[in-house]
Motif scaffolding. Sequence first.
Motif, PDB file in Angstrom:
ATOM      1  N   ASP A 121      38.663   9.923 -34.680  1.00  0.00           N
ATOM      2  CA  ASP A 121      37.601  10.218 -33.715  1.00  0.00           C
ATOM      3  C   ASP A 121      37.327   8.950 -32.911  1.00  0.00           C
ATOM      4  O   ASP A 121      36.639   8.051 -33.367  1.00  0.00           O
ATOM      5  CB  ASP A 121      36.334  10.688 -34.427  1.00  0.00           C
ATOM      6  CG  ASP A 121      35.184  10.981 -33.467  1.00  0.00           C
ATOM      7  OD1 ASP A 121      35.395  10.929 -32.240  1.00  0.00           O
ATOM      8  OD2 ASP A 121      34.078  11.253 -33.962  1.00  0.00           O
ATOM      9  N   LYS A 122      37.885   8.897 -31.718  1.00  0.00           N
ATOM     10  CA  LYS A 122      37.703   7.728 -30.860  1.00  0.00           C
ATOM     11  C   LYS A 122      36.489   7.863 -29.951  1.00  0.00           C
ATOM     12  O   LYS A 122      36.137   6.923 -29.245  1.00  0.00           O
ATOM     13  CB  LYS A 122      38.975   7.486 -30.055  1.00  0.00           C
ATOM     14  CG  LYS A 122      40.142   7.128 -30.953  1.00  0.00           C
ATOM     15  CD  LYS A 122      41.415   6.924 -30.206  1.00  0.00           C
ATOM     16  CE  LYS A 122      42.533   6.619 -31.196  1.00  0.00           C
ATOM     17  NZ  LYS A 122      43.839   6.869 -30.655  1.00  0.00           N
ATOM     18  N   GLN A 123      35.842   9.036 -29.945  1.00  0.00           N
ATOM     19  CA  GLN A 123      34.644   9.243 -29.128  1.00  0.00           C
ATOM     20  C   GLN A 123      33.458   8.459 -29.699  1.00  0.00           C
ATOM     21  O   GLN A 123      32.621   7.978 -28.966  1.00  0.00           O
ATOM     22  CB  GLN A 123      34.278  10.733 -29.060  1.00  0.00           C
ATOM     23  CG  GLN A 123      35.377  11.625 -28.534  1.00  0.00           C
ATOM     24  CD  GLN A 123      35.765  11.304 -27.106  1.00  0.00           C
ATOM     25  OE1 GLN A 123      34.926  11.112 -26.250  1.00  0.00           O
ATOM     26  NE2 GLN A 123      37.063  11.247 -26.860  1.00  0.00           N
ATOM     27  N   GLN A 124      33.412   8.362 -31.033  1.00  0.00           N
ATOM     28  CA  GLN A 124      32.321   7.644 -31.689  1.00  0.00           C
ATOM     29  C   GLN A 124      32.757   6.201 -31.965  1.00  0.00           C
ATOM     30  O   GLN A 124      32.839   5.772 -33.100  1.00  0.00           O
ATOM     31  CB  GLN A 124      31.945   8.331 -33.013  1.00  0.00           C
ATOM     32  CG  GLN A 124      31.317   9.687 -32.830  1.00  0.00           C
ATOM     33  CD  GLN A 124      30.754  10.198 -34.127  1.00  0.00           C
ATOM     34  OE1 GLN A 124      29.568  10.000 -34.407  1.00  0.00           O
ATOM     35  NE2 GLN A 124      31.588  10.856 -34.901  1.00  0.00           N
ATOM     36  N   ALA A 125      33.008   5.498 -30.920  1.00  0.00           N
ATOM     37  CA  ALA A 125      33.533   4.138 -31.041  1.00  0.00           C
ATOM     38  C   ALA A 125      32.556   3.197 -31.767  1.00  0.00           C
ATOM     39  O   ALA A 125      32.984   2.260 -32.420  1.00  0.00           O
ATOM     40  CB  ALA A 125      33.866   3.584 -29.664  1.00  0.00           C
ATOM     41  N   ASN A 126      31.278   3.453 -31.651  1.00  0.00           N
ATOM     42  CA  ASN A 126      30.276   2.565 -32.275  1.00  0.00           C
ATOM     43  C   ASN A 126      29.576   3.233 -33.456  1.00  0.00           C
ATOM     44  O   ASN A 126      28.414   2.952 -33.721  1.00  0.00           O
ATOM     45  CB  ASN A 126      29.231   2.160 -31.225  1.00  0.00           C
ATOM     46  CG  ASN A 126      29.840   1.357 -30.106  1.00  0.00           C
ATOM     47  OD1 ASN A 126      30.660   0.487 -30.338  1.00  0.00           O
ATOM     48  ND2 ASN A 126      29.454   1.668 -28.886  1.00  0.00           N
ATOM     49  N   TRP A 127      30.279   4.142 -34.156  1.00  0.00           N
ATOM     50  CA  TRP A 127      29.682   4.826 -35.309  1.00  0.00           C
ATOM     51  C   TRP A 127      29.119   3.779 -36.242  1.00  0.00           C
ATOM     52  O   TRP A 127      29.738   2.738 -36.433  1.00  0.00           O
ATOM     53  CB  TRP A 127      30.742   5.671 -36.019  1.00  0.00           C
ATOM     54  CG  TRP A 127      30.147   6.526 -37.082  1.00  0.00           C
ATOM     55  CD1 TRP A 127      29.681   7.786 -36.940  1.00  0.00           C
ATOM     56  CD2 TRP A 127      29.926   6.169 -38.451  1.00  0.00           C
ATOM     57  NE1 TRP A 127      29.187   8.241 -38.141  1.00  0.00           N
ATOM     58  CE2 TRP A 127      29.327   7.267 -39.074  1.00  0.00           C
ATOM     59  CE3 TRP A 127      30.164   5.033 -39.203  1.00  0.00           C
ATOM     60  CZ2 TRP A 127      28.958   7.261 -40.411  1.00  0.00           C
ATOM     61  CZ3 TRP A 127      29.800   5.017 -40.539  1.00  0.00           C
ATOM     62  CH2 TRP A 127      29.208   6.122 -41.127  1.00  0.00           C
ATOM     63  N   PRO A 128      27.922   3.904 -36.792  1.00  0.00           N
ATOM     64  CA  PRO A 128      27.076   5.086 -36.857  1.00  0.00           C
ATOM     65  C   PRO A 128      26.048   5.204 -35.731  1.00  0.00           C
ATOM     66  O   PRO A 128      25.108   5.980 -35.862  1.00  0.00           O
ATOM     67  CB  PRO A 128      26.379   4.933 -38.198  1.00  0.00           C
ATOM     68  CG  PRO A 128      26.173   3.447 -38.330  1.00  0.00           C
ATOM     69  CD  PRO A 128      27.402   2.847 -37.686  1.00  0.00           C
ATOM     70  N   GLU A 129      26.215   4.470 -34.662  1.00  0.00           N
ATOM     71  CA  GLU A 129      25.303   4.618 -33.527  1.00  0.00           C
ATOM     72  C   GLU A 129      25.563   5.952 -32.839  1.00  0.00           C
ATOM     73  O   GLU A 129      26.642   6.520 -32.953  1.00  0.00           O
ATOM     74  CB  GLU A 129      25.494   3.468 -32.530  1.00  0.00           C
ATOM     75  CG  GLU A 129      25.199   2.098 -33.119  1.00  0.00           C
ATOM     76  CD  GLU A 129      23.790   1.947 -33.627  1.00  0.00           C
ATOM     77  OE1 GLU A 129      22.859   2.438 -32.959  1.00  0.00           O
ATOM     78  OE2 GLU A 129      23.611   1.353 -34.701  1.00  0.00           O
ATOM     79  N   PHE A 130      24.591   6.429 -32.088  1.00  0.00           N
ATOM     80  CA  PHE A 130      24.743   7.695 -31.379  1.00  0.00           C
ATOM     81  C   PHE A 130      25.686   7.551 -30.193  1.00  0.00           C
ATOM     82  O   PHE A 130      25.650   6.549 -29.493  1.00  0.00           O
ATOM     83  CB  PHE A 130      23.390   8.219 -30.906  1.00  0.00           C
ATOM     84  CG  PHE A 130      22.599   8.860 -32.023  1.00  0.00           C
ATOM     85  CD1 PHE A 130      22.645  10.223 -32.225  1.00  0.00           C
ATOM     86  CD2 PHE A 130      21.823   8.077 -32.868  1.00  0.00           C
ATOM     87  CE1 PHE A 130      21.939  10.809 -33.256  1.00  0.00           C
ATOM     88  CE2 PHE A 130      21.114   8.647 -33.904  1.00  0.00           C
ATOM     89  CZ  PHE A 130      21.176  10.028 -34.097  1.00  0.00           C
ATOM     90  N   THR A 131      26.533   8.548 -30.004  1.00  0.00           N
ATOM     91  CA  THR A 131      27.503   8.578 -28.909  1.00  0.00           C
ATOM     92  C   THR A 131      26.998   9.528 -27.841  1.00  0.00           C
ATOM     93  O   THR A 131      26.505  10.580 -28.135  1.00  0.00           O
ATOM     94  CB  THR A 131      28.857   9.078 -29.448  1.00  0.00           C
ATOM     95  OG1 THR A 131      29.320   8.137 -30.409  1.00  0.00           O
ATOM     96  CG2 THR A 131      29.871   9.208 -28.346  1.00  0.00           C
TER      97      THR A 131
END
Length: 131
Positions: A121-131
């Motif tokens: 999952d490259k959409q949530q690049a800054n996980w656990p921050e909200f995308t």
Amino acid sequence: MLNDHILKQLEENPPKLIGGYKNQGWAVRVLNKIDNDDVEEEGNGLVNAKAILLGQDGLYYPAFITLDLRNDGHVVGIYLISESEQQFDLIPIEIAVKFLNKKESELLPFRYRTLVKIDGDKQQANWPEFT
């Protein structure tokens, strides 16, 4: 056609949608009550994941999202949770919004984060921050 039938049933018996929390911890508690795994493989590169949505209204909603890992984790489905008689039901977002008593602009577009990091999952690049 199927959505029209479902919508008619829901209009006759409106779902009790869960969410609209000021604290994301309440959304996590709801998701933890549901026996499904945090991430479930659907096949063909699709996974369903427990997630917390952050609406434009600044409130949190527990949900399930479907991600297409063949497309870097693009969200292809969002389902809000309703509670009815000892069970939870998943209502597609495009139907659920009609029963939240809010304008779409108060909710959409949602930001989201899954409960666990998902490989691919490259959409949530800054996980656990909200995308």
